[in-house]
Write a protein that holds these residues in place. Structure first.
Motif, PDB file in Angstrom:
ATOM      1  N   ILE A  29       3.903 -31.493  30.125  1.00  0.00           N
ATOM      2  CA  ILE A  29       4.928 -31.405  29.778  1.00  0.00           C
ATOM      3  C   ILE A  29       6.424 -31.733  30.201  1.00  0.00           C
ATOM      4  O   ILE A  29       6.614 -32.129  29.504  1.00  0.00           O
ATOM      5  N   GLY A  30       6.526 -31.435  31.237  1.00  0.00           N
ATOM      6  CA  GLY A  30       7.234 -31.529  31.859  1.00  0.00           C
ATOM      7  C   GLY A  30       7.345 -33.187  32.441  1.00  0.00           C
ATOM      8  O   GLY A  30       9.013 -33.520  31.644  1.00  0.00           O
ATOM      9  N   LEU A  31       6.397 -33.618  32.501  1.00  0.00           N
ATOM     10  CA  LEU A  31       6.756 -35.053  32.843  1.00  0.00           C
ATOM     11  C   LEU A  31       7.326 -35.723  30.704  1.00  0.00           C
ATOM     12  O   LEU A  31       8.178 -37.132  31.268  1.00  0.00           O
ATOM     13  N   LEU A  32       6.899 -34.869  29.665  1.00  0.00           N
ATOM     14  CA  LEU A  32       6.981 -35.355  28.402  1.00  0.00           C
ATOM     15  C   LEU A  32       8.407 -35.123  27.696  1.00  0.00           C
ATOM     16  O   LEU A  32       9.309 -35.827  27.572  1.00  0.00           O
ATOM     17  N   VAL A  33       9.002 -33.649  28.341  1.00  0.00           N
ATOM     18  CA  VAL A  33      10.202 -33.351  27.946  1.00  0.00           C
ATOM     19  C   VAL A  33      11.340 -33.834  28.627  1.00  0.00           C
ATOM     20  O   VAL A  33      12.604 -34.042  28.208  1.00  0.00           O
TER      21      VAL A  33
ATOM     22  N   GLY B 240      -3.668 -24.722  34.751  1.00  0.00           N
ATOM     23  CA  GLY B 240      -2.807 -23.860  35.472  1.00  0.00           C
ATOM     24  C   GLY B 240      -1.635 -24.802  35.378  1.00  0.00           C
ATOM     25  O   GLY B 240      -0.913 -25.044  34.544  1.00  0.00           O
ATOM     26  N   CYS B 241      -1.114 -25.605  36.455  1.00  0.00           N
ATOM     27  CA  CYS B 241       0.010 -26.784  36.665  1.00  0.00           C
ATOM     28  C   CYS B 241      -0.093 -27.953  35.714  1.00  0.00           C
ATOM     29  O   CYS B 241       1.058 -28.651  35.841  1.00  0.00           O
ATOM     30  N   LEU B 242      -1.047 -27.698  35.755  1.00  0.00           N
ATOM     31  CA  LEU B 242      -2.012 -29.962  35.746  1.00  0.00           C
ATOM     32  C   LEU B 242      -1.112 -29.929  33.580  1.00  0.00           C
ATOM     33  O   LEU B 242      -0.035 -31.021  33.911  1.00  0.00           O
ATOM     34  N   PRO B 243      -1.346 -28.872  32.981  1.00  0.00           N
ATOM     35  CA  PRO B 243      -0.371 -28.954  31.265  1.00  0.00           C
ATOM     36  C   PRO B 243       1.179 -28.180  31.669  1.00  0.00           C
ATOM     37  O   PRO B 243       1.614 -29.068  31.157  1.00  0.00           O
TER      38      PRO B 243
END
Length: 98
Positions: free
Chosen positions: A8-12, A1-4
């Motif tokens: 991804i948000g932190l990486l991008v 759910g929210c974890l992936p």
């Protein structure tokens, strides 16, 4: 759910945590911890005291409350389309509770 999605948000995204003010950190903690805990405690207290069908009315009314609150507090536009959607949502809540 929210974890992936969070990962991804932190990486991008580029984060500048040093730019967050102390008030910003307090608001983050408040919105994620305090409100989250209050919401769950309130929800489970309602479920313990009310039938699930009655407690579900609150969940179904969340979009209506959110739109009206944002119109009042933030000055978000509330046009004929939004009002119609709110009326249909409330009508669905009434039908679901019968």
């Amino acid at each position: 759910g929210c974890l992936p999605i969070s990962i991804i948000g932190l990486l991008v995204e580029t984060t500048h945590l040093s730019l967050v003010t102390p008030v910003g950190w307090w608001l983050l903690v408040y919105s994620t911890v305090v409100q989250f805990c209050i919401a769950y405690v309130s929800w489970f207290a309602a479920l313990a005291r009310l039938p699930a069908s009655v407690a579900a009315i609150g969940t179904m009314a969340v979009p209506v409350i959110g739109v009206v609150a944002s119109a009042i507090a933030l000055g978000e536009p509330l046009g004929a389309g939004q009002i119609a959607a709110l009326v249909f949502t409330l009508a669905a809540v009434v039908l679901a509770t019968r």
